[in-house]
Scaffold this motif. Structure first.
Motif, PDB file in Angstrom:
ATOM      1  N   ASP A   1       0.846  -1.190   0.000  1.00 43.36           N
ATOM      2  CA  ASP A   1       0.000   0.000   0.000  1.00 43.36           C
ATOM      3  C   ASP A   1       0.882   1.240   0.000  1.00 43.36           C
ATOM      4  N   CYS A   2       0.256   2.380  -0.292  1.00 52.53           N
ATOM      5  CA  CYS A   2       0.940   3.677  -0.318  1.00 52.53           C
ATOM      6  C   CYS A   2       0.342   4.603   0.728  1.00 52.53           C
ATOM      7  N   MET A   3       1.120   5.568   1.141  1.00 58.64           N
ATOM      8  CA  MET A   3       0.647   6.576   2.083  1.00 58.64           C
ATOM      9  C   MET A   3       1.375   7.886   1.816  1.00 58.64           C
TER      10      MET A   3
ATOM     11  N   GLU B   1      -3.090  18.761   3.544  1.00 58.37           N
ATOM     12  CA  GLU B   1      -2.590  20.058   3.991  1.00 58.37           C
ATOM     13  C   GLU B   1      -1.062  20.050   3.975  1.00 58.37           C
ATOM     14  N   GLY B   2      -0.494  20.950   3.203  1.00 58.91           N
ATOM     15  CA  GLY B   2       0.954  21.052   3.139  1.00 58.91           C
ATOM     16  C   GLY B   2       1.564  20.014   2.224  1.00 58.91           C
ATOM     17  N   PRO B   3       2.876  20.128   1.963  1.00 57.08           N
ATOM     18  CA  PRO B   3       3.571  19.198   1.072  1.00 57.08           C
ATOM     19  C   PRO B   3       3.709  17.810   1.693  1.00 57.08           C
ATOM     20  N   THR B   4       3.610  16.796   0.864  1.00 57.56           N
ATOM     21  CA  THR B   4       3.761  15.415   1.299  1.00 57.56           C
ATOM     22  C   THR B   4       4.598  14.642   0.287  1.00 57.56           C
ATOM     23  N   ILE B   5       5.261  13.605   0.766  1.00 60.79           N
ATOM     24  CA  ILE B   5       5.958  12.651  -0.094  1.00 60.79           C
ATOM     25  C   ILE B   5       5.197  11.344  -0.033  1.00 60.79           C
ATOM     26  N   MET B   6       4.953  10.760  -1.187  1.00 58.48           N
ATOM     27  CA  MET B   6       4.222   9.496  -1.227  1.00 58.48           C
ATOM     28  C   MET B   6       5.208   8.341  -1.147  1.00 58.48           C
ATOM     29  N   ILE B   7       4.944   7.414  -0.251  1.00 63.51           N
ATOM     30  CA  ILE B   7       5.818   6.264  -0.055  1.00 63.51           C
ATOM     31  C   ILE B   7       5.018   4.990  -0.239  1.00 63.51           C
ATOM     32  N   LYS B   8       5.607   4.021  -0.934  1.00 64.16           N
ATOM     33  CA  LYS B   8       4.999   2.707  -1.137  1.00 64.16           C
ATOM     34  C   LYS B   8       5.808   1.686  -0.358  1.00 64.16           C
ATOM     35  N   MET B   9       5.113   0.819   0.396  1.00 65.40           N
ATOM     36  CA  MET B   9       5.794  -0.148   1.246  1.00 65.40           C
ATOM     37  C   MET B   9       5.142  -1.510   1.129  1.00 65.40           C
ATOM     38  N   VAL B  10       5.952  -2.538   1.337  1.00 63.01           N
ATOM     39  CA  VAL B  10       5.496  -3.916   1.465  1.00 63.01           C
ATOM     40  C   VAL B  10       5.845  -4.378   2.870  1.00 63.01           C
ATOM     41  N   ALA B  11       4.855  -4.822   3.628  1.00 65.95           N
ATOM     42  CA  ALA B  11       5.064  -5.269   5.002  1.00 65.95           C
ATOM     43  C   ALA B  11       4.512  -6.675   5.169  1.00 65.95           C
ATOM     44  N   SER B  12       5.164  -7.475   6.001  1.00 65.48           N
ATOM     45  CA  SER B  12       4.734  -8.840   6.268  1.00 65.48           C
ATOM     46  C   SER B  12       3.991  -8.907   7.591  1.00 65.48           C
ATOM     47  N   TYR B  13       3.622 -10.104   7.996  1.00 60.92           N
ATOM     48  CA  TYR B  13       2.816 -10.309   9.200  1.00 60.92           C
ATOM     49  C   TYR B  13       3.515  -9.787  10.451  1.00 60.92           C
TER      50      TYR B  13
ATOM     51  N   HIS C   1      10.145  -3.702   1.464  1.00 57.49           N
ATOM     52  CA  HIS C   1      10.338  -2.847   0.293  1.00 57.49           C
ATOM     53  C   HIS C   1       9.773  -1.474   0.611  1.00 57.49           C
ATOM     54  N   ALA C   2      10.490  -0.422   0.222  1.00 57.36           N
ATOM     55  CA  ALA C   2      10.019   0.954   0.408  1.00 57.36           C
ATOM     56  C   ALA C   2      10.508   1.787  -0.768  1.00 57.36           C
ATOM     57  N   PHE C   3       9.634   2.633  -1.257  1.00 54.97           N
ATOM     58  CA  PHE C   3       9.976   3.470  -2.407  1.00 54.97           C
ATOM     59  C   PHE C   3       9.281   4.809  -2.257  1.00 54.97           C
ATOM     60  N   PHE C   4      10.067   5.891  -2.295  1.00 58.91           N
ATOM     61  CA  PHE C   4       9.518   7.244  -2.218  1.00 58.91           C
ATOM     62  C   PHE C   4       9.261   7.760  -3.626  1.00 58.91           C
ATOM     63  N   GLY C   5       8.071   8.259  -3.850  1.00 56.33           N
ATOM     64  CA  GLY C   5       7.681   8.722  -5.165  1.00 56.33           C
ATOM     65  C   GLY C   5       8.356  10.023  -5.559  1.00 56.33           C
ATOM     66  N   PRO C   6       8.505  10.263  -6.860  1.00 59.14           N
ATOM     67  CA  PRO C   6       9.111  11.513  -7.335  1.00 59.14           C
ATOM     68  C   PRO C   6       8.144  12.678  -7.201  1.00 59.14           C
ATOM     69  N   ALA C   7       8.624  13.862  -7.582  1.00 69.85           N
ATOM     70  CA  ALA C   7       7.778  15.050  -7.514  1.00 69.85           C
ATOM     71  C   ALA C   7       6.657  14.955  -8.540  1.00 69.85           C
TER      72      ALA C   7
ATOM     73  N   ASP D   1      -1.346   5.711  -6.180  1.00 71.89           N
ATOM     74  CA  ASP D   1      -0.784   4.386  -5.952  1.00 71.89           C
ATOM     75  C   ASP D   1      -0.261   3.751  -7.236  1.00 71.89           C
ATOM     76  N   ILE D   2      -0.968   3.956  -8.350  1.00 75.45           N
ATOM     77  CA  ILE D   2      -0.565   3.330  -9.608  1.00 75.45           C
ATOM     78  C   ILE D   2       0.718   3.960 -10.143  1.00 75.45           C
ATOM     79  N   ASN D   3       0.824   5.294 -10.092  1.00 70.40           N
ATOM     80  CA  ASN D   3       2.041   5.957 -10.561  1.00 70.40           C
ATOM     81  C   ASN D   3       3.272   5.492  -9.785  1.00 70.40           C
ATOM     82  N   ILE D   4       3.135   5.418  -8.469  1.00 64.18           N
ATOM     83  CA  ILE D   4       4.263   5.004  -7.641  1.00 64.18           C
ATOM     84  C   ILE D   4       4.635   3.556  -7.929  1.00 64.18           C
ATOM     85  N   LEU D   5       3.632   2.705  -8.147  1.00 61.41           N
ATOM     86  CA  LEU D   5       3.906   1.306  -8.456  1.00 61.41           C
ATOM     87  C   LEU D   5       4.669   1.174  -9.771  1.00 61.41           C
ATOM     88  N   ASN D   6       4.297   1.958 -10.777  1.00 59.17           N
ATOM     89  CA  ASN D   6       4.976   1.905 -12.069  1.00 59.17           C
ATOM     90  C   ASN D   6       6.403   2.433 -11.992  1.00 59.17           C
ATOM     91  N   GLU D   7       6.653   3.379 -11.089  1.00 61.91           N
ATOM     92  CA  GLU D   7       7.991   3.957 -10.962  1.00 61.91           C
ATOM     93  C   GLU D   7       8.946   3.071 -10.175  1.00 61.91           C
TER      94      GLU D   7
END
Length: 285
Positions: free
Chosen positions: A171-173, A194-206, A212-218, A223-229
């Motif tokens: 999931d992304c947040m 509210e205010g600037p945010t960075i979108m991060i995608k993570m994979v977490a287990s039980y 896995h963690a990936f910070f999205g570009p500007a 969620d789909i854009n971050i997954l493709n990047e």
């Protein structure tokens, strides 16, 4: 030449003001507050102020690290004498400065009144502390899952949730960027936050381990854009992903999958949740 000499002699000499910081007393005070056998502030206070339990405080692990030759960032935490002959900060003061900068996202000199540590020293503590963490724990925690890890995750998710072949949840947040530079804020600002945010995608287990963690570009991201990047499926596309066989509804599969929500595409490696209405009012044919 005489005029130049007179001009140089007439200039005032400004010397740097040196604060008389008492590193020894402040170090003893910090030790008695949190790290002695009978500390002033017990476990709950330590967890609230360090954002971790005392068992996770790795100051002793940094000092006792026996890798040879010892990197400079480990030697930084040794207590030494400074240029004036005074004993410098100890391991507890340096680690406390670094941990609280990370925990509270504050300026390096925010705890100068308590730790008696200047901004430049606090920045050095944070920089060297992060290098020590990466050096000691990268191979175990900051890595991709191995084939053994994949088999263990499959077995555990099947045991706990009844999902064969599950690797984890994806999931992304949006992560609030408090100190985002003004010139960049329009690139990291969305209307629904509210205010600037960075979108991060993570994979977490039980076990809440992040694999896995990936910070999205500007730019405007979802969620789909971050997954493709991201590079999450590079090993799968290159044929290097670990193979685990399992059967669902009579069909045999050889690759794992991630649990996702409804916005993600219909891919074989992504399994979405589905509604299971229990009331006739919410049931739709």
């Amino acid at each position: 030449m005489d005029q130049e000499d007179e001009a140089q002699n007439s200039r005032s000499i400004f010397r740097r003001c040196r604060l008389q910081r008492d590193q020894i007393d402040t170090g003893n005070h910090l030790y008695n507050d949190y790290f002695s056998d009978n500390p002033t502030f017990l476990g709950d206070y330590f967890r609230n102020r360090y954002r971790m339990s005392k068992s996770l405080f790795i100051g002793h692990a940094i000092l006792s690290y026996e890798y040879q030759p010892k990197p400079d960032y480990f030697q930084y935490f040794d207590q030494r004498f400074d240029a004036t002959g005074q004993l410098g900060f100890n391991i507890f003061q340096k680690c406390t400065s670094a941990i609280r900068q990370l925990a509270y996202d504050i300026a390096p000199d925010a705890f100068d009144e308590y730790l008696h540590m200047g901004a430049s020293t606090s920045r050095d503590c944070l920089n060297n502390y992060c290098k020590c963490i990466i050096h000691m724990f990268a191979r175990e925690y900051l890595r991709k899952p191995t084939e053994e890890d994949v088999h263990r995750l499959h077995a555990k998710h099947l045991e706990m949730h009844g999902f064969p072949g599950m690797l984890g949840s994806l999931d992304c947040m949006h992560w609030a960027w408090k100190n985002c530079p003004v010139a960049w804020q329009r690139y990291y600002h969305r209307g629904d936050h509210e205010g600037p945010t960075i979108m991060i995608k993570m994979v977490a287990s039980y076990d809440m381990c992040i694999w896995h963690a990936f910070f999205g570009p500007a730019g405007p991201n979802n969620d789909i854009n971050i997954l493709n990047e991201s590079d999450l499926f590079e090993d799968l596309l290159d044929g290097r992903a670990p193979e685990v066989r399992y059967t669902i509804n009579g069909h045999e599969f050889t690759k794992g999958y991630y649990l996702v929500d409804g916005i993600y595409p219909e891919w074989a490696t992504l399994v979405k949740s589905f509604k299971c209405p229990l009331e006739p009012k919410k049931y739709k044919v």
